[in-house]
Motif scaffolding. Structure first.
Motif, PDB file in Angstrom:
ATOM      1  N   ARG A 287      42.180  24.230 -20.646  1.00 32.27           N
ATOM      2  CA  ARG A 287      40.990  23.530 -20.151  1.00 32.27           C
ATOM      3  C   ARG A 287      41.012  22.095 -20.673  1.00 32.27           C
ATOM      4  NH1 ARG A 287      37.384  27.658 -18.489  1.00 32.27           N
ATOM      5  NH2 ARG A 287      38.171  29.733 -19.090  1.00 32.27           N
ATOM      6  N   LEU A 288      41.144  21.158 -19.755  1.00 31.55           N
ATOM      7  CA  LEU A 288      41.177  19.745 -20.112  1.00 31.55           C
ATOM      8  C   LEU A 288      39.891  19.069 -19.652  1.00 31.55           C
ATOM      9  CD1 LEU A 288      44.815  18.687 -19.130  1.00 31.55           C
ATOM     10  CD2 LEU A 288      44.010  19.727 -21.253  1.00 31.55           C
ATOM     11  N   ARG A 289      39.396  18.189 -20.479  1.00 26.65           N
ATOM     12  CA  ARG A 289      38.217  17.404 -20.117  1.00 26.65           C
ATOM     13  C   ARG A 289      38.644  16.279 -19.182  1.00 26.65           C
ATOM     14  NH1 ARG A 289      37.018  12.842 -22.594  1.00 26.65           N
ATOM     15  NH2 ARG A 289      38.477  13.449 -24.239  1.00 26.65           N
ATOM     16  N   GLY A 290      38.084  16.310 -17.976  1.00 25.49           N
ATOM     17  CA  GLY A 290      38.391  15.284 -16.990  1.00 25.49           C
ATOM     18  C   GLY A 290      37.221  14.345 -16.811  1.00 25.49           C
ATOM     19  N   SER A 291      37.497  13.068 -16.610  1.00 27.66           N
ATOM     20  CA  SER A 291      36.442  12.076 -16.394  1.00 27.66           C
ATOM     21  C   SER A 291      36.899  11.114 -15.305  1.00 27.66           C
ATOM     22  CB  SER A 291      36.149  11.309 -17.687  1.00 27.66           C
ATOM     23  OG  SER A 291      35.132  10.354 -17.495  1.00 27.66           O
ATOM     24  N   ASN A 292      36.139  11.064 -14.221  1.00 21.74           N
ATOM     25  CA  ASN A 292      36.500  10.198 -13.104  1.00 21.74           C
ATOM     26  C   ASN A 292      35.251   9.536 -12.530  1.00 21.74           C
ATOM     27  OD1 ASN A 292      39.510  10.477 -12.594  1.00 21.74           O
ATOM     28  ND2 ASN A 292      38.914  12.626 -12.721  1.00 21.74           N
ATOM     29  N   TRP A 293      35.452   8.659 -11.560  1.00 25.75           N
ATOM     30  CA  TRP A 293      34.332   7.935 -10.975  1.00 25.75           C
ATOM     31  C   TRP A 293      33.778   8.674  -9.760  1.00 25.75           C
ATOM     32  CZ3 TRP A 293      32.906   4.873 -14.449  1.00 25.75           C
ATOM     33  CH2 TRP A 293      33.773   4.012 -15.136  1.00 25.75           C
ATOM     34  N   LEU A 294      32.488   8.546  -9.554  1.00 24.66           N
ATOM     35  CA  LEU A 294      31.839   8.968  -8.326  1.00 24.66           C
ATOM     36  C   LEU A 294      31.212   7.728  -7.702  1.00 24.66           C
ATOM     37  CD1 LEU A 294      30.769  11.056  -6.306  1.00 24.66           C
ATOM     38  CD2 LEU A 294      28.843  11.464  -7.863  1.00 24.66           C
ATOM     39  N   VAL A 295      31.697   7.360  -6.528  1.00 25.72           N
ATOM     40  CA  VAL A 295      31.289   6.137  -5.849  1.00 25.72           C
ATOM     41  C   VAL A 295      30.404   6.483  -4.658  1.00 25.72           C
ATOM     42  CG1 VAL A 295      32.087   4.084  -4.609  1.00 25.72           C
ATOM     43  CG2 VAL A 295      33.392   4.967  -6.568  1.00 25.72           C
ATOM     44  N   SER A 296      29.344   5.748  -4.481  1.00 27.18           N
ATOM     45  CA  SER A 296      28.520   5.904  -3.279  1.00 27.18           C
ATOM     46  C   SER A 296      28.210   4.530  -2.692  1.00 27.18           C
ATOM     47  CB  SER A 296      27.231   6.659  -3.588  1.00 27.18           C
ATOM     48  OG  SER A 296      26.449   5.937  -4.529  1.00 27.18           O
ATOM     49  N   ALA A 297      28.032   4.512  -1.372  1.00 30.18           N
ATOM     50  CA  ALA A 297      27.705   3.269  -0.670  1.00 30.18           C
ATOM     51  C   ALA A 297      27.059   3.643   0.660  1.00 30.18           C
ATOM     52  CB  ALA A 297      28.955   2.432  -0.453  1.00 30.18           C
ATOM     53  N   ARG A 298      26.636   2.628   1.379  1.00 36.48           N
ATOM     54  CA  ARG A 298      25.932   2.866   2.645  1.00 36.48           C
ATOM     55  C   ARG A 298      26.329   1.812   3.664  1.00 36.48           C
ATOM     56  NH1 ARG A 298      21.446   5.886   3.722  1.00 36.48           N
ATOM     57  NH2 ARG A 298      21.270   6.377   1.499  1.00 36.48           N
ATOM     58  N   ARG A 299      26.421   2.268   4.933  1.00 32.58           N
ATOM     59  CA  ARG A 299      26.637   1.285   6.002  1.00 32.58           C
ATOM     60  C   ARG A 299      25.315   0.594   6.304  1.00 32.58           C
ATOM     61  NH1 ARG A 299      29.211   1.478  12.155  1.00 32.58           N
ATOM     62  NH2 ARG A 299      28.223  -0.466  12.774  1.00 32.58           N
TER      63      ARG A 299
ATOM     64  N   GLY B 103      30.265   7.509 -13.824  1.00 34.09           N
ATOM     65  CA  GLY B 103      31.235   8.431 -14.381  1.00 34.09           C
ATOM     66  C   GLY B 103      30.773   9.877 -14.274  1.00 34.09           C
ATOM     67  N   VAL B 104      31.710  10.770 -13.993  1.00 29.85           N
ATOM     68  CA  VAL B 104      31.436  12.207 -13.936  1.00 29.85           C
ATOM     69  C   VAL B 104      32.477  12.910 -14.800  1.00 29.85           C
ATOM     70  CG1 VAL B 104      31.194  14.251 -12.486  1.00 29.85           C
ATOM     71  CG2 VAL B 104      30.562  12.005 -11.581  1.00 29.85           C
ATOM     72  N   GLU B 105      32.014  13.731 -15.741  1.00 29.61           N
ATOM     73  CA  GLU B 105      32.921  14.453 -16.638  1.00 29.61           C
ATOM     74  C   GLU B 105      32.816  15.949 -16.374  1.00 29.61           C
ATOM     75  OE1 GLU B 105      32.999  15.065 -21.369  1.00 29.61           O
ATOM     76  OE2 GLU B 105      33.474  13.015 -20.725  1.00 29.61           O
ATOM     77  N   VAL B 106      33.965  16.612 -16.209  1.00 28.26           N
ATOM     78  CA  VAL B 106      33.998  18.048 -15.928  1.00 28.26           C
ATOM     79  C   VAL B 106      35.132  18.694 -16.719  1.00 28.26           C
ATOM     80  CG1 VAL B 106      33.140  17.655 -13.576  1.00 28.26           C
ATOM     81  CG2 VAL B 106      35.594  17.937 -13.965  1.00 28.26           C
ATOM     82  N   GLU B 107      35.116  20.017 -16.748  1.00 26.52           N
ATOM     83  CA  GLU B 107      36.224  20.776 -17.319  1.00 26.52           C
ATOM     84  C   GLU B 107      37.195  21.125 -16.197  1.00 26.52           C
ATOM     85  OE1 GLU B 107      36.017  24.095 -20.541  1.00 26.52           O
ATOM     86  OE2 GLU B 107      35.930  25.113 -18.591  1.00 26.52           O
ATOM     87  N   GLN B 108      38.477  20.870 -16.432  1.00 27.21           N
ATOM     88  CA  GLN B 108      39.504  21.133 -15.431  1.00 27.21           C
ATOM     89  C   GLN B 108      40.449  22.211 -15.956  1.00 27.21           C
ATOM     90  OE1 GLN B 108      40.727  16.851 -15.260  1.00 27.21           O
ATOM     91  NE2 GLN B 108      40.331  17.056 -13.070  1.00 27.21           N
ATOM     92  N   ILE B 109      40.730  23.200 -15.129  1.00 26.83           N
ATOM     93  CA  ILE B 109      41.603  24.301 -15.518  1.00 26.83           C
ATOM     94  C   ILE B 109      42.998  24.043 -14.951  1.00 26.83           C
ATOM     95  CG2 ILE B 109      42.025  26.779 -15.334  1.00 26.83           C
ATOM     96  CD1 ILE B 109      38.985  27.136 -15.167  1.00 26.83           C
ATOM     97  N   TRP B 110      43.970  23.886 -15.843  1.00 29.85           N
ATOM     98  CA  TRP B 110      45.323  23.517 -15.438  1.00 29.85           C
ATOM     99  C   TRP B 110      46.304  24.680 -15.452  1.00 29.85           C
ATOM    100  CZ3 TRP B 110      47.114  18.844 -13.566  1.00 29.85           C
ATOM    101  CH2 TRP B 110      46.178  17.809 -13.543  1.00 29.85           C
ATOM    102  N   GLY B 111      45.937  25.805 -16.025  1.00 28.50           N
ATOM    103  CA  GLY B 111      46.831  26.958 -16.040  1.00 28.50           C
ATOM    104  C   GLY B 111      46.284  28.048 -16.927  1.00 28.50           C
TER     105      GLY B 111
END
Length: 272
Positions: free
Chosen positions: A260-272, A208-216
């Motif tokens: 300013r809204l608190r946003g939380s989304n996934w950060l996915v990593s993988a490898r070939r 999970g990654v949480e950031v501040e998002q500016i919407w207007g």
């Protein structure tokens, strides 16, 4: 333009949706810029890397990756003609010569085998008609040991945007789509792992990654922007009543000259 199998999404991103993102590229970047460094760090982009940006949109992440891969190359691929035109213009304005932009469907795009060291995406991989086939095609484009890093939306849950959208009138389907399709299609880490491992990727991780998002700049401005955002406009029509509801919901988040809204989304990593 190369072959397209995701016809519905192509129509959307070459219609209202894509034009709105192109016209308001700076606003969408203000919402999502907080994720950029985490994404690029996860991809471990080096100065000579060849990088693929999937669903590159207006090209903000493409340009940032090109600055890191200053002796390499970065290719952005997207379905949207309006956004790619904006991406090319912005790259020229910023004098970034080591980027190219291609219009096409990453699920079937004829990438050369092993032609990239890393593949990245900021919220551009949730709309594939067949996600396993799409990621298998992306995997084929990576060299052995190549890195994949991308951001898909997480469930809105207790996020500030979830709080705002919860004030809208109830509908049979959620305002921004279900977990089976649309922006939330990769919101479950178990589903992400299933798709990536099914496509042949290894070392899959999801954090999970949480950031501040500016919407207007203020509540009315942010409300009008959200009402015109594709999923909300499609489901609610952008009426004055909807804008008024969103304005009231945005008021508690006005701070320091912005919403300013608190946003939380996934950060996915993988490898070939």
């Amino acid at each position: 333009m190369a072959q397209i199998v995701n016809v519905h999404q192509s129509e959307a991103w070459n219609g209202y949706e894509g034009q709105h993102w192109a016209d308001h590229h700076d606003r969408y970047d203000a919402v999502n810029n907080g994720y950029n460094e985490s994404l690029l760090d996860a991809a471990a982009i080096g100065p000579r890397d060849r990088v693929l940006d999937i669903g590159c949109g207006n090209g903000r992440v493409t340009r940032l990756a090109a600055r890191r891969a200053r002796l390499g190359t970065v290719t952005g691929v997207d379905l949207s003609g309006p956004m790619l035109a904006r991406a090319r213009d912005l790259a020229a304005q910023e004098d970034i010569p080591n980027v190219t932009f291609e219009q096409g469907d990453a699920q079937v795009y004829p990438f050369a085998d092993g032609s990239f060291d890393a593949a990245i995406s900021r919220f551009g991989v949730m709309f594939f008609a067949d996600p396993v086939a799409a990621f298998a095609n992306i995997r084929r484009a990576l060299r052995e040991g190549g890195r994949l890093a991308f951001l898909p939306m997480a469930p809105l849950g207790a996020t500030d945007l979830g709080t705002v959208l919860a004030t809208l009138p109830p509908r049979d389907e959620p305002a921004i789509g279900t977990h089976e399709q649309g922006p939330l299609s990769l919101s479950d880490p178990a589903r992400v792992r299933e798709v990536l491992e099914g496509a042949g990727f290894a070392d899959v991780s999801c954090a999970g990654v949480e950031v501040e998002q500016i919407w207007g700049r203020d509540a009315p401005d942010a409300a009008r922007f959200v009402a015109d955002w594709g999923p909300i406009r499609y489901n609610y029509g952008g009426s004055d009543e909807i804008v008024d509801t969103l304005t009231r919901a945005m008021r508690p988040f006005e701070r320091d000259g912005a919403v300013r809204l608190r946003g939380s989304n996934w950060l996915v990593s993988a490898r070939r």
